[in-house]
Scaffold this motif. Structure first.
Motif, PDB file in Angstrom:
ATOM      1  N   PHE A   1     -26.960 113.380  27.522  1.00 29.84           N
ATOM      2  CA  PHE A   1     -27.480 115.019  27.247  1.00 29.84           C
ATOM      3  C   PHE A   1     -26.894 114.984  25.620  1.00 29.84           C
ATOM      4  CE2 PHE A   1     -26.521 119.359  26.822  1.00 29.84           C
ATOM      5  CZ  PHE A   1     -28.075 119.930  26.967  1.00 29.84           C
ATOM      6  N   VAL A   2     -27.478 115.252  24.721  1.00 33.19           N
ATOM      7  CA  VAL A   2     -26.975 115.597  23.449  1.00 33.19           C
ATOM      8  C   VAL A   2     -26.890 116.920  22.830  1.00 33.19           C
ATOM      9  CG1 VAL A   2     -27.461 113.064  22.718  1.00 33.19           C
ATOM     10  CG2 VAL A   2     -29.077 114.698  22.310  1.00 33.19           C
ATOM     11  N   GLY A   3     -27.606 117.708  23.363  1.00 26.84           N
ATOM     12  CA  GLY A   3     -27.687 119.276  23.180  1.00 26.84           C
ATOM     13  C   GLY A   3     -26.388 120.030  23.607  1.00 26.84           C
ATOM     14  N   GLN A   4     -25.647 120.224  22.753  1.00 30.49           N
ATOM     15  CA  GLN A   4     -24.191 121.005  23.062  1.00 30.49           C
ATOM     16  C   GLN A   4     -24.298 122.314  22.584  1.00 30.49           C
ATOM     17  OE1 GLN A   4     -21.426 118.561  21.104  1.00 30.49           O
ATOM     18  NE2 GLN A   4     -21.330 116.894  22.682  1.00 30.49           N
ATOM     19  N   GLY A   5     -23.740 123.260  23.275  1.00 32.58           N
ATOM     20  CA  GLY A   5     -23.635 124.658  23.029  1.00 32.58           C
ATOM     21  C   GLY A   5     -22.092 124.779  22.495  1.00 32.58           C
ATOM     22  N   LYS A   6     -21.751 126.002  22.057  1.00 37.20           N
ATOM     23  CA  LYS A   6     -20.532 126.307  21.523  1.00 37.20           C
ATOM     24  C   LYS A   6     -19.223 125.914  22.262  1.00 37.20           C
ATOM     25  CE  LYS A   6     -20.164 131.148  22.360  1.00 37.20           C
ATOM     26  NZ  LYS A   6     -20.168 132.382  21.781  1.00 37.20           N
ATOM     27  N   SER A   7     -19.458 126.358  23.910  1.00 31.94           N
ATOM     28  CA  SER A   7     -18.358 125.986  24.575  1.00 31.94           C
ATOM     29  C   SER A   7     -18.286 124.450  24.571  1.00 31.94           C
ATOM     30  CB  SER A   7     -18.668 126.479  25.776  1.00 31.94           C
ATOM     31  OG  SER A   7     -18.764 128.122  25.668  1.00 31.94           O
ATOM     32  N   GLN A   8     -19.364 123.745  24.662  1.00 31.33           N
ATOM     33  CA  GLN A   8     -19.165 122.522  24.961  1.00 31.33           C
ATOM     34  C   GLN A   8     -18.644 121.625  23.593  1.00 31.33           C
ATOM     35  OE1 GLN A   8     -20.121 121.022  27.784  1.00 31.33           O
ATOM     36  NE2 GLN A   8     -19.256 119.032  27.030  1.00 31.33           N
ATOM     37  N   LYS A   9     -18.815 122.115  22.521  1.00 29.69           N
ATOM     38  CA  LYS A   9     -18.183 121.773  21.280  1.00 29.69           C
ATOM     39  C   LYS A   9     -16.903 122.025  21.337  1.00 29.69           C
ATOM     40  CE  LYS A   9     -22.435 121.964  18.337  1.00 29.69           C
ATOM     41  NZ  LYS A   9     -23.050 122.960  17.332  1.00 29.69           N
ATOM     42  N   ALA A  10     -16.332 122.930  22.023  1.00 27.94           N
ATOM     43  CA  ALA A  10     -14.998 123.323  21.846  1.00 27.94           C
ATOM     44  C   ALA A  10     -14.332 122.347  22.865  1.00 27.94           C
ATOM     45  CB  ALA A  10     -14.878 124.795  22.140  1.00 27.94           C
ATOM     46  N   LEU A  11     -14.769 122.234  23.708  1.00 31.53           N
ATOM     47  CA  LEU A  11     -14.296 121.212  24.787  1.00 31.53           C
ATOM     48  C   LEU A  11     -14.296 119.777  24.403  1.00 31.53           C
ATOM     49  CD1 LEU A  11     -15.963 122.537  28.193  1.00 31.53           C
ATOM     50  CD2 LEU A  11     -13.547 122.577  27.504  1.00 31.53           C
ATOM     51  N   HIS A  12     -15.282 119.457  23.787  1.00 27.88           N
ATOM     52  CA  HIS A  12     -15.186 117.879  23.033  1.00 27.88           C
ATOM     53  C   HIS A  12     -14.288 117.782  21.969  1.00 27.88           C
ATOM     54  CE1 HIS A  12     -17.613 116.060  25.983  1.00 27.88           C
ATOM     55  NE2 HIS A  12     -18.651 116.642  25.665  1.00 27.88           N
ATOM     56  N   ALA A  13     -13.667 118.994  21.233  1.00 30.85           N
ATOM     57  CA  ALA A  13     -12.897 118.693  19.902  1.00 30.85           C
ATOM     58  C   ALA A  13     -11.588 118.381  20.334  1.00 30.85           C
ATOM     59  CB  ALA A  13     -12.855 120.328  19.356  1.00 30.85           C
ATOM     60  N   GLN A  14     -11.163 118.621  21.471  1.00 31.97           N
ATOM     61  CA  GLN A  14      -9.879 118.125  21.907  1.00 31.97           C
ATOM     62  C   GLN A  14      -9.863 116.789  22.748  1.00 31.97           C
ATOM     63  OE1 GLN A  14      -9.839 121.648  24.177  1.00 31.97           O
ATOM     64  NE2 GLN A  14      -9.191 122.601  22.333  1.00 31.97           N
ATOM     65  N   ASP A  15     -11.161 116.426  23.423  1.00 28.99           N
ATOM     66  CA  ASP A  15     -11.136 115.108  23.971  1.00 28.99           C
ATOM     67  C   ASP A  15      -9.982 114.666  24.830  1.00 28.99           C
ATOM     68  OD1 ASP A  15     -13.540 114.474  23.289  1.00 28.99           O
ATOM     69  OD2 ASP A  15     -13.291 113.624  21.530  1.00 28.99           O
ATOM     70  N   ARG A  16      -9.272 115.638  25.535  1.00 31.31           N
ATOM     71  CA  ARG A  16      -8.323 115.542  26.385  1.00 31.31           C
ATOM     72  C   ARG A  16      -8.438 116.232  27.500  1.00 31.31           C
ATOM     73  NH1 ARG A  16      -4.629 119.345  26.228  1.00 31.31           N
ATOM     74  NH2 ARG A  16      -4.720 120.603  24.171  1.00 31.31           N
ATOM     75  N   PRO A  17      -7.900 116.109  28.846  1.00 27.04           N
ATOM     76  CA  PRO A  17      -8.029 117.135  29.805  1.00 27.04           C
ATOM     77  C   PRO A  17      -7.364 118.385  29.549  1.00 27.04           C
ATOM     78  CG  PRO A  17      -7.184 115.040  30.746  1.00 27.04           C
ATOM     79  CD  PRO A  17      -7.328 114.896  29.300  1.00 27.04           C
ATOM     80  N   LEU A  18      -8.152 119.469  29.874  1.00 25.52           N
ATOM     81  CA  LEU A  18      -7.497 120.764  29.545  1.00 25.52           C
ATOM     82  C   LEU A  18      -6.448 121.316  30.701  1.00 25.52           C
ATOM     83  CD1 LEU A  18     -10.714 122.498  27.988  1.00 25.52           C
ATOM     84  CD2 LEU A  18      -8.634 121.588  26.704  1.00 25.52           C
ATOM     85  N   THR A  19      -5.533 122.018  30.353  1.00 22.52           N
ATOM     86  CA  THR A  19      -4.964 122.580  31.256  1.00 22.52           C
ATOM     87  C   THR A  19      -5.532 123.998  32.031  1.00 22.52           C
ATOM     88  OG1 THR A  19      -3.710 124.140  29.724  1.00 22.52           O
ATOM     89  CG2 THR A  19      -2.640 122.009  30.269  1.00 22.52           C
TER      90      THR A  19
END
Length: 165
Positions: free
Chosen positions: A135-153
């Protein structure tokens, strides 16, 4: 006389419109660059709830409070005889299962010979099934999650979820 009054009315109408335009510019300026040094004079004012009630002392007489026991005492404990409990005996019997009639087989006709397709040996280039593509369609939240590329706390996830509130 009539012309002068008409001229005065036109002049007043134009002056009022010009004054309104000036007020509008001032409003826009205040909205775009507000003065943050302005404060309300009542902001640091202390609230006083009025005069306090006067404190007076008065002489009182002594009084006696008797101790009351809230729990009652009982004279004797009774004993109650118990009877034995008997269980019933249940008899068991074999279950009767009805038998099904034997299955019958029926004759069917053979299918006609199926001729191979003329295109059965040809191969065509096709695309993969849509379920196999990422799936290549990304919303603004998905872009923010992929910006860090690490597990979030958990705190970072809460902060992301509460952005729009």
């Amino acid at each position: 006389m009539m012309r002068r009054s008409l001229l005065v009315l036109v002049f007043l109408a134009l002056a009022t419109a010009g004054y309104a335009q000036e007020q509008e510019r001032k409003l826009v300026d205040r909205l775009l660059s507000p003065n943050t040094k302005l404060t309300n004079s009542d902001q640091n004012k202390k609230f006083k709830g009025g005069s306090e009630a006067p404190t007076r002392s008065a002489a009182t007489k002594s009084f006696y409070v008797s101790e009351k026991h809230l729990s009652k005492t009982f004279v004797a404990d009774r004993t109650a005889p118990t009877t034995s409990f008997r269980t019933r005996n249940y008899s068991t019997q074999a279950a009767t299962v009805s038998t099904l009639p034997p299955t019958r087989s029926y004759q069917t006709k053979q299918a006609r010979d199926i001729s191979p397709s003329a295109y059965s040996t040809k191969k065509y280039a096709t695309r993969d099934f849509a379920g196999n593509r990422p799936f290549v369609g990304q919303g603004k939240s998905q872009k923010a999650l992929h910006a860090q590329d690490r597990p979030l706390t958990i705190d970072e996830v809460r902060e992301l979820l509460n952005k729009n509130k």
